[in-house]
Design an enzyme around this catalytic site. Structure first.
Site, PDB file in Angstrom:
ATOM      1  N   CYS A 108     -36.565 -40.232  14.238  1.00 35.53           N
ATOM      2  CA  CYS A 108     -37.243 -40.313  13.000  1.00 35.53           C
ATOM      3  C   CYS A 108     -38.270 -39.382  12.855  1.00 35.53           C
ATOM      4  CB  CYS A 108     -37.876 -41.926  12.933  1.00 35.53           C
ATOM      5  SG  CYS A 108     -37.089 -43.176  13.282  1.00 35.53           S
ATOM      6  N   ASN A 109     -38.050 -38.223  13.179  1.00 30.73           N
ATOM      7  CA  ASN A 109     -38.821 -37.001  12.882  1.00 30.73           C
ATOM      8  C   ASN A 109     -37.991 -35.881  12.345  1.00 30.73           C
ATOM      9  OD1 ASN A 109     -40.588 -34.930  13.079  1.00 30.73           O
ATOM     10  ND2 ASN A 109     -41.704 -35.871  14.666  1.00 30.73           N
TER      11      ASN A 109
END
Length: 825
Positions: free
Chosen positions: A434-435
């Protein structure tokens, strides 16, 4: 365990590893508080969620079964006592960040993401505002820009670089830090609230204390720079004007180095408690400066946030306390009451000792991974976020993110690594975590690469790990306060044994990295000429993923064996059900009586067997269409009584569907490419890839010998032994050498001809067994197959066949005992 390796590790890290000055050693902690890991599980996803201590949970249970807690919004004695506990919890959170109650308030939220959302919603954006964030940020931080852009503010990402002198020591951060701006984002059609002149506009700068992709830590002096003198690093940029406020995402970093708010006057800090001590989940906090709280506006009001309201006119009087103003509804008071037990555990070990312990494991793994070499001298591992680069992070975190390369320089897919790790009892994380900014930065993915990957169908959590020769994500291992050297060593051994190329040792059935077996074509033809193959078993599986039945003789048709995989079960949400998600499907037995034209199904969960007429007009529930494995089917539904029987058999609502239409249309993806199905020329029922699966008794026997020699233990504590039916084959043949089928090109059985479509990629379904009406799962035989039958991410066993039907095949069949004539490659 090689004790020499541990002795070497302790020589280097013994002062930091294992809490030598703590109340318990690491071995005592594992033995008394994490007994559930004694089954061999190696948990290495602490950056995702750390594990709760069993003693911690016992303390919570005693607390909850001894004391009575009430809604803090009530006025009873119990509720007042609950308020006191909530108040004490706030103080404990502030103490963890060394924050004065005079300067800060703790607002409980449902997690770090909810805290970030609160800041984004309530921040005083204007068209003169700016939202600046580092490329290395979680999606939950990036999401704040939606609020900024919708209010007319500018948003932009930055890279932060810090100059390093020849001695490797950074200069003064104020004079050496350089910020590189990415393109400025503004949204057309955004609303533009009237605000004060630009000099009084409010800007927000967000960065993580620790990057959850690489583990790199940012220098917190950025806080003081941005709040006191932003022009020094933003230089002449117009975005240096106005008042800059700073937000730190400490969800990951606060585990080992919580920001010291007495030194760094951060305006907003977000965190989640399960990252620190595992429980409770669904609870986080926003630590906010009092002066920053005065600027935020919570539009919504709810129970607990208002002092008074009138239902039929526009009147509301809000509460003045910061916590009361921003905590909508009843606080999760039982979860809040439980965090003190987690903090007690952490405080007994101390955060600095936890940091040193975790760092020693991370440094060890990083060091060993970097030392690995293939037999040709090529590097095995590429680690992201190395700490010699000139960037403004100064310490290693608790994780290692990396990708693995083959000897020829091509990449192993991260999903391959994750699946094999799971078979070895190792739980880790893969993807971009999620980055997306850090992922693109460290993997060297351009905007065109990212857009091309999306166009190719790549989304978060899918299996598209390599696109156009480049990784789309990475592998991450992360450690917690209870992690051990043995955990790290087992992981290193797994990487070395599974992905490091050593001089090939010829072994029957092994697959070389180049993709061919160890049999020479000349030797293959020689033993094929004297080998006699015969059909030993024929099995039909009428319902996809349910049990099949064996026959001595069976008709062939245009889809393969008559009625094979002609039915399937679908959930109420439209999902096609298989044993991967519903293992109980293997308990449903089937049989077809061709003379009576019925399919009979039985289940230990159903008292009566169910006969189903093979004629498509029986139990008619209507005709529908479904897409499966790249093909579209017209399907026939059944009446409620049939669907209720199957729902009871598998323990969840479902419906039975029969393949009905003679028309098969291949589905295309967005680029117009054919997807998934291996066999594009023949007609298929609900099979995954092809009409037939064939295995040989000799290959199964060889696998069993390896299972025995490896002394791998199964679910009953005995050596695993499998029979051919474990692989759900349609045909089992006998004769010749193990894995001879790998090189078969064409087969002839009686007057029927078949084409080999290649080896079959195996999945976890072969690890399911059932005993006494219960489904059981182990890691075998897939783990052993992975050790010698793995090729480019696939674990191969058996071959797929296509029936080459001709117009003359009007009465074709297969029969046990028929000879199989093969034509090798």
């Amino acid at each position: 365990m090689d004790y020499a390796d541990k002795e070497e590790f302790l020589k280097e890290f013994g002062e930091d590893y294992g809490y030598p000055n703590g109340p318990k050693s690491i071995d005592q902690i594992r033995a008394t508080e994490f007994k559930r890991l004694e089954n061999g599980t190696v948990y290495l996803d602490h950056a995702g969620a750390t594990l709760y201590s069993e003693l911690q949970m016992e303390a919570i249970f005693r607390d909850f079964t001894t004391n009575v807690y009430g809604n803090p919004h009530s006025q009873s004695d119990i509720s007042s006592a609950t308020c006191d506990i909530v108040r004490a919890a706030r103080e404990q959170v502030l103490d963890y960040f060394n924050a004065s109650m005079k300067d800060y308030k703790c607002i409980f939220t449902s997690g770090a993401t909810a805290a970030l959302k609160l800041v984004g919603e309530a921040f005083p954006w204007s068209h003169q505002s700016s939202y600046m964030y580092t490329m290395e940020n979680h999606n939950s931080v990036l999401g704040i820009r939606e609020y900024a852009l919708s209010q007319g503010a500018a948003a932009f990402a930055i890279d932060v670089e810090e100059a390093v002198d020849n001695d490797g020591l950074s200069e003064s951060l104020v004079t050496s830090t350089k910020i590189s701006l990415h393109p400025i984002q503004r949204r057309k059609g955004a609303s533009f609230p009237e605000r004060d002149p630009a000099g009084d506009a409010y800007n927000l700068f967000a960065f993580p204390s620790e990057c959850n992709f690489s583990g790199s830590r940012f220098n917190l002096d950025l806080v003081n720079i941005m709040k006191k003198n932003p022009e020094r690093i933003l230089e002449i940029s117009p975005f240096s004007k106005g008042r800059w406020m700073v937000l730190i995402d400490a969800a990951k970093g606060c585990v080992t180095q919580p920001p010291d708010l007495s030194k760094y006057p951060v305006d907003f800090v977000v965190m989640s408690f399960y990252k620190i001590f595992g429980y409770p989940t669904g609870l986080g906090a926003l630590i906010m400066r009092n002066d920053a709280a005065k600027l935020l506006k919570n539009t919504y009001f709810s129970g607990g946030t208002v002092a008074a309201s009138i239902a039929d006119i526009d009147f509301v009087k809000r509460r003045q306390g910061v916590e009361e103003l921003f905590e909508d509804g009843t606080a999760s008071f039982l979860s809040i009451a439980s965090i003190r037990h987690g903090f007690n555990l952490i405080n007994s070990l101390t955060v600095p000792a936890i940091c040193r312990h975790i760092a020693s494991l991370g440094m060890y793994v990083r060091k060993v991974l970097l030392s690995l070499r293939h037999e040709n001298g090529a590097d095995v591992c590429t680690i992201y976020g190395t700490y010699t680069s000139e960037v403004s992070y100064h310490d290693t975190g608790s994780m290692v993110s990396f990708n693995l390369k083959r000897p020829d320089g091509s990449w192993f897919g991260y999903r391959e690594v994750e699946k094999l790790a799971s078979l070895s009892g190792i739980q880790l994380r893969t993807g971009c975590f999620c980055n997306p900014g850090a992922c693109a930065k460290y993997l060297g993915l351009s905007h065109s690469d990212l857009l091309s990957n999306i166009e190719a169908g790549h989304v978060c959590w899918d299996d598209n790990d390599i696109i156009h020769g480049k990784p789309t994500g990475a592998i991450r291992v992360s450690f917690g306060y209870m992690s051990t050297f043995e955990d790290a060593k087992k992981f290193i051994d797994f990487i070395r044994n599974s992905f490091v190329s050593f001089p090939n040792k010829s072994a029957n059935g092994n697959l070389s990295r180049g993709g061919s077996s160890h049999f020479s074509p000349e030797g293959m033809e020689r033993w094929l000429s004297v080998s006699k193959y015969v059909i030993k078993f024929i099995t039909v599986y009428p319902i996809k993923s349910c049990a099949g039945f064996s026959v001595k003789r069976w008709p062939l048709c245009s889809t393969g064996l008559l009625h094979d995989r002609e039915w399937l079960l679908k959930s109420q949400t439209g999902e096609i059900l298989t044993q991967k998600k519903v293992p109980e499907m293997c308990l449903i037995s089937t049989y077809i009586d061709l003379n009576q034209e019925i399919l009979v199904v039985k289940s230990p969960r159903c008292r009566d067997e169910l006969p189903i007429n093979l004629k498509p007009d029986s139990y008619n529930g209507g005709i529908d269409e479904i897409d499966l494995y790249g093909q579209r089917y017209e399907v026939l539904g059944y009446a409620d009584e049939v669907n209720l029987w199957f729902s009871k058999a598998i323990g969840r609502p479902c419906s039975l569907l029969q393949c009905f239409s003679p028309k098969f249309r291949v589905c295309l993806n967005k680029r117009g490419d054919t997807v998934m199905c291996r066999d594009l020329e023949s007609r298929l029922n609900f099979t995954n890839e092809a009409q037939f699966l064939l295995v040989s008794e000799e290959s199964v026997s060889d696998l069993n010998s390896k299972l025995s020699s490896n002394t791998r233990k199964g679910i009953d504590g005995v050596t695993v032994k499998v029979n051919p039916m474990r692989f759900r084959p349609n045909l089992v043949v006998s004769g010749g050498e193990p894995y001879a089928e790998d090189r078969w090109r064409n087969l002839k059985i009686g007057n029927n001809c078949f084409t080999s479509l290649g080896r079959c990629n195996r999945c976890q379904m072969i690890n399911f067994t059932h005993k006494d009406g219960q489904v059981q799962k182990s890691n075998e035989p897939l783990a052993t197959l992975a050790s010698y039958r793995r090729l480019k991410g696939k674990i191969l066993f058996g071959i797929l066949l296509r029936y080459d039907i001709t117009e003359l095949d009007t009465d074709s069949y297969l029969e046990v005992g028929q000879e199989v004539h093969v034509n090798p490659e």
